[in-house]
Design a protein around this motif. Structure first.
Motif, mmCIF file in Angstrom:
data_model
loop_
_atom_site.group_PDB
_atom_site.id
_atom_site.type_symbol
_atom_site.label_atom_id
_atom_site.label_comp_id
_atom_site.label_asym_id
_atom_site.label_seq_id
_atom_site.Cartn_x
_atom_site.Cartn_y
_atom_site.Cartn_z
ATOM 1 N N MET A 113 4.695 22.313 -11.342
ATOM 2 C CA MET A 113 3.952 23.567 -11.442
ATOM 3 C C MET A 113 4.914 24.756 -11.432
ATOM 4 S SD MET A 113 0.909 22.546 -11.866
ATOM 5 C CE MET A 113 -0.383 23.726 -11.447
ATOM 6 N N ARG A 114 6.025 24.621 -10.738
ATOM 7 C CA ARG A 114 7.013 25.698 -10.718
ATOM 8 C C ARG A 114 7.606 25.923 -12.101
ATOM 9 N NH1 ARG A 114 9.193 28.244 -6.667
ATOM 10 N NH2 ARG A 114 8.344 26.724 -5.178
ATOM 11 N N ARG A 115 7.955 24.823 -12.788
ATOM 12 C CA ARG A 115 8.518 24.952 -14.135
ATOM 13 C C ARG A 115 7.510 25.564 -15.092
ATOM 14 N NH1 ARG A 115 12.478 21.671 -16.174
ATOM 15 N NH2 ARG A 115 12.094 22.924 -18.038
ATOM 16 N N VAL A 116 6.270 25.114 -15.003
ATOM 17 C CA VAL A 116 5.248 25.640 -15.904
ATOM 18 C C VAL A 116 4.998 27.117 -15.608
ATOM 19 C CG1 VAL A 116 2.865 25.422 -16.678
ATOM 20 C CG2 VAL A 116 4.195 23.365 -16.163
ATOM 21 N N ALA A 117 4.941 27.470 -14.334
ATOM 22 C CA ALA A 117 4.721 28.867 -13.964
ATOM 23 C C ALA A 117 5.818 29.756 -14.524
ATOM 24 C CB ALA A 117 4.648 28.998 -12.443
ATOM 25 N N ALA A 118 7.067 29.293 -14.418
ATOM 26 C CA ALA A 118 8.172 30.089 -14.960
ATOM 27 C C ALA A 118 8.051 30.227 -16.475
ATOM 28 C CB ALA A 118 9.498 29.431 -14.583
ATOM 29 N N ALA A 119 7.602 29.168 -17.139
ATOM 30 C CA ALA A 119 7.502 29.188 -18.594
ATOM 31 C C ALA A 119 6.442 30.165 -19.089
ATOM 32 C CB ALA A 119 7.216 27.789 -19.120
ATOM 33 N N VAL A 120 5.369 30.337 -18.328
ATOM 34 C CA VAL A 120 4.290 31.237 -18.753
ATOM 35 C C VAL A 120 4.414 32.617 -18.116
ATOM 36 C CG1 VAL A 120 2.691 29.356 -19.227
ATOM 37 C CG2 VAL A 120 2.701 30.407 -16.953
ATOM 38 N N GLY A 121 5.470 32.823 -17.325
ATOM 39 C CA GLY A 121 5.678 34.138 -16.720
ATOM 40 C C GLY A 121 4.785 34.427 -15.537
ATOM 41 N N ALA A 122 4.288 33.374 -14.875
ATOM 42 C CA ALA A 122 3.456 33.584 -13.690
ATOM 43 C C ALA A 122 4.341 33.917 -12.495
ATOM 44 C CB ALA A 122 2.627 32.341 -13.400
ATOM 45 N N SER A 123 3.816 34.725 -11.595
ATOM 46 C CA SER A 123 4.615 35.161 -10.448
ATOM 47 C C SER A 123 4.910 34.007 -9.496
ATOM 48 C CB SER A 123 3.890 36.280 -9.704
ATOM 49 O OG SER A 123 2.579 35.864 -9.323
ATOM 50 N N THR A 124 3.958 33.113 -9.311
ATOM 51 C CA THR A 124 4.148 31.961 -8.424
ATOM 52 C C THR A 124 3.405 30.761 -9.018
ATOM 53 O OG1 THR A 124 2.154 32.315 -7.086
ATOM 54 C CG2 THR A 124 4.160 33.504 -6.416
ATOM 55 N N PRO A 125 3.798 29.534 -8.639
ATOM 56 C CA PRO A 125 3.047 28.358 -9.101
ATOM 57 C C PRO A 125 1.578 28.413 -8.699
ATOM 58 C CG PRO A 125 5.154 27.686 -8.189
ATOM 59 C CD PRO A 125 5.014 29.148 -7.896
ATOM 60 N N MET A 126 1.288 29.029 -7.560
ATOM 61 C CA MET A 126 -0.104 29.101 -7.110
ATOM 62 C C MET A 126 -0.978 29.857 -8.098
ATOM 63 S SD MET A 126 -0.384 27.288 -4.457
ATOM 64 C CE MET A 126 -2.050 27.792 -4.007
ATOM 65 N N SER A 127 -0.370 30.725 -8.906
ATOM 66 C CA SER A 127 -1.149 31.472 -9.891
ATOM 67 C C SER A 127 -1.845 30.545 -10.880
ATOM 68 C CB SER A 127 -0.242 32.435 -10.655
ATOM 69 O OG SER A 127 0.449 33.299 -9.787
ATOM 70 N N LEU A 128 -1.256 29.350 -11.100
ATOM 71 C CA LEU A 128 -1.815 28.428 -12.083
ATOM 72 C C LEU A 128 -3.058 27.711 -11.571
ATOM 73 C CD1 LEU A 128 1.443 26.732 -13.433
ATOM 74 C CD2 LEU A 128 0.430 28.929 -14.082
ATOM 75 N N TYR A 129 -3.168 27.588 -10.259
ATOM 76 C CA TYR A 129 -4.250 26.781 -9.695
ATOM 77 C C TYR A 129 -5.620 27.387 -9.985
ATOM 78 C CZ TYR A 129 -0.844 23.836 -7.350
ATOM 79 O OH TYR A 129 0.171 22.952 -7.094
ATOM 80 N N ARG A 130 -5.668 28.673 -10.171
ATOM 81 C CA ARG A 130 -6.937 29.324 -10.525
ATOM 82 C C ARG A 130 -7.474 28.776 -11.850
ATOM 83 N NH1 ARG A 130 -10.164 33.935 -10.765
ATOM 84 N NH2 ARG A 130 -10.261 34.943 -12.805
ATOM 85 N N TYR A 131 -6.578 28.335 -12.725
ATOM 86 C CA TYR A 131 -6.975 27.925 -14.070
ATOM 87 C C TYR A 131 -7.069 26.407 -14.238
ATOM 88 C CZ TYR A 131 -5.907 32.772 -14.887
ATOM 89 O OH TYR A 131 -5.898 34.143 -14.802
ATOM 90 N N VAL A 132 -6.237 25.658 -13.513
ATOM 91 C CA VAL A 132 -6.241 24.205 -13.709
ATOM 92 C C VAL A 132 -6.618 23.434 -12.449
ATOM 93 C CG1 VAL A 132 -4.567 24.346 -15.582
ATOM 94 C CG2 VAL A 132 -3.753 24.003 -13.228
ATOM 95 N N GLY A 133 -6.836 24.120 -11.351
ATOM 96 C CA GLY A 133 -7.281 23.472 -10.126
ATOM 97 C C GLY A 133 -6.156 22.825 -9.344
ATOM 98 N N SER A 134 -5.311 22.047 -10.015
ATOM 99 C CA SER A 134 -4.210 21.330 -9.385
ATOM 100 C C SER A 134 -3.334 20.788 -10.498
ATOM 101 C CB SER A 134 -4.729 20.182 -8.519
ATOM 102 O OG SER A 134 -5.370 19.204 -9.340
ATOM 103 N N LYS A 135 -2.236 20.156 -10.113
ATOM 104 C CA LYS A 135 -1.417 19.502 -11.141
ATOM 105 C C LYS A 135 -2.214 18.397 -11.819
ATOM 106 C CE LYS A 135 2.941 17.182 -12.072
ATOM 107 N NZ LYS A 135 4.197 16.623 -11.542
#
Length: 241
Positions: A47-69
């Motif tokens: 999730m850290r790698r993906v967050a960096a790739a999409v310019g998210a501030s933290t990996p936790m930002s992704l959980y709003r959209y995908v729930g979890s890994k």
């Protein structure tokens, strides 16, 4: 330490509306995850790698959209199934139909070798996967076999294709790690390990096999083995030849 319980299927989680302060969304997150896994394999997918790739501030930002890994893996598996073309008019013979679908599937797996590592980690119940399964079972139904027999047929083909993808993924990762990019480089690196074994003579059958190899064989080994599997299924289940 107990492992985290599997996350819910992403198909049960509606995508939240976007926020004016971010351009994040499932589609962009999925594209980034696929790019990372295609280039570096399943272990690189964090999730850290993906967050960096999409310019998210933290990996936790992704959980709003995908729930979890797990939810992200759901999307990735289904995206691969969605790339497999399904013909409008399959060939008349069951074997020709199945061989054609297997070839199309293998061509897609070659673009996404990580699929063999992740496909059995989550239930493949997304819309693209279900469309693929529905097409395949409808294609085989005219054989008049039981559901259990159809499962054996499809499992044999999937096991071969996914296993071949898994093997190739591990081999490519090894080659990248140690810098052995060609078969000649790999053979040269293995020679110091193999030659003492051959000289010692304790494994004569292995030695005869190793020294007797010519490199000759089918141009497409995956397709050749698929043919052997289908030959066996035809005889074992009494399917139309």
């Amino acid at each position: 330490m107990a492992e985290e319980a599997p996350g819910p299927l992403i198909w049960t989680l509606p995508e939240p509306p976007g926020r004016p302060t971010t351009s994040l969304g499932r589609a962009g997150i999925l594209r980034a995850a696929l790019a990372i896994a295609d280039a570096e394999g399943a272990p690189a997918l964090t999730m850290r790698r993906v967050a960096a790739a999409v310019g998210a501030s933290t990996p936790m930002s992704l959980y709003r959209y995908v729930g979890s890994k797990d939810g992200l893996v759901d999307l990735m598996i289904d995206a691969v199934y969605g790339e497999i073309p399904l013909p409008d008019e399959p060939a008349a013979h069951w074997r020709s139909r199945l061989e054609h679908l297997a070839r199309e599937t293998w061509a897609v797996l070659l673009r996404h070798l990580w699929f063999g590592e992740l496909v059995h980690t989550r239930p493949p119940l997304g819309p693209n996967a279900l469309r693929y399964f529905d097409f395949r079972f409808a294609m085989l139904e005219p054989l008049g076999r039981t559901a259990d027999e159809l499962s054996l047929i499809t499992s044999a083909v999937d096991g071969h294709l996914f296993g071949a993808a898994l093997q190739l993924a591990h081999e490519q990762r090894m080659r990248m790690r140690v810098g052995l990019h060609t078969d000649d480089q790999l053979a040269a690196a293995a020679r110091p390990f193999v030659e003492p074994i051959l000289a010692e003579g304790s494994y004569p059958a292995f030695s005869r096999w190793f020294q007797g190899r010519t490199g000759a064989g089918p141009d497409e080994p995956v397709e050749w083995i698929l043919g052997c599997i289908l030959d066996g299924l035809t005889l074992r289940l009494g399917l139309p030849a």
